[in-house]
Design a protein around this motif. Structure first.
Motif, PDB file in Angstrom:
ATOM      1  N   PHE A  20       0.776  -1.250   0.145  1.00  0.00           N
ATOM      2  CA  PHE A  20       0.012  -0.084  -0.160  1.00  0.00           C
ATOM      3  C   PHE A  20       0.741   1.040  -0.025  1.00  0.00           C
ATOM      4  N   LEU A  50      -5.227  -5.418  -2.778  1.00  0.00           N
ATOM      5  CA  LEU A  50      -4.658  -4.211  -3.078  1.00  0.00           C
ATOM      6  C   LEU A  50      -5.979  -3.155  -3.387  1.00  0.00           C
ATOM      7  N   SER A  65      -4.767   2.986  -0.802  1.00  0.00           N
ATOM      8  CA  SER A  65      -4.481   2.497  -2.009  1.00  0.00           C
ATOM      9  C   SER A  65      -5.237   3.199  -2.735  1.00  0.00           C
ATOM     10  N   THR A 112       2.191   0.448  -6.620  1.00  0.00           N
ATOM     11  CA  THR A 112       1.791  -0.477  -5.758  1.00  0.00           C
ATOM     12  C   THR A 112       1.452  -1.813  -6.432  1.00  0.00           C
TER      13      THR A 112
END
Length: 151
Positions: A20, A50, A65, A112
């Motif tokens: 994250f 995610l 996120s 990410t």
């Protein structure tokens, strides 16, 4: 407690990391959190986590996120995304529209995704595509920056 390293998107489960964002830098700092993965599909599970975002406790530690709440509209594949890992390349294609949040947010989202997928030994390169098969968040005419290595 043993950590299971995933070799493919369908390997047996165990612990998996989800990366994250922390802060608003570009592409930003990423922090790994551990999730208990199901018996199969650990890479798919990690990307799903995610998209779902951090827990309340993780959010309290400043984690977020850039994908949470950004998928819109109907799916063209029956899920939020498709994931294929072949010859060291993970290709993630979103099956719903992903709304960008601006240059910084988009860079953090891609960062990410890449960090989450590159934890798997079989992944050396990550290609993130939108619903139309163009590079995610690439607004150029060609829309191919992720395919040419100029991400």
């Amino acid at each position: 407690m043993a950590t299971v390293l995933a070799l493919s998107p369908v390997q047996m489960g165990g612990e998996v990391k989800v990366y994250f964002s922390k802060g608003d830098g570009i592409p930003g700092k990423v922090v790994a959190v551990t999730r208990k993965a199901p018996d199969r599909g650990v890479a798919r599970f990690a990307i799903g986590q995610l998209i779902a975002g951090p827990t309340k406790a993780e959010h309290g530690k400043g984690l977020h996120s850039e994908l949470t709440g950004r998928l819109r509209g109907p799916s063209d594949c029956g899920a939020d995304f498709k994931l294929k890992i072949k010859d060291g390349t993970a290709t993630l294609r979103f099956c719903r529209t992903v709304w960008g949040g601006g240059v910084g947010s988009d860079a953090r989202a891609l960062h990410t995704i890449s960090a989450t997928l590159k934890q798997f030994r079989s992944v050396k390169k990550v290609i993130s595509l939108n619903k139309d098969g163009r590079c995610l968040f690439d607004e150029t005419d060609a829309g191919t920056s992720c395919l040419t290595g100029h991400e």
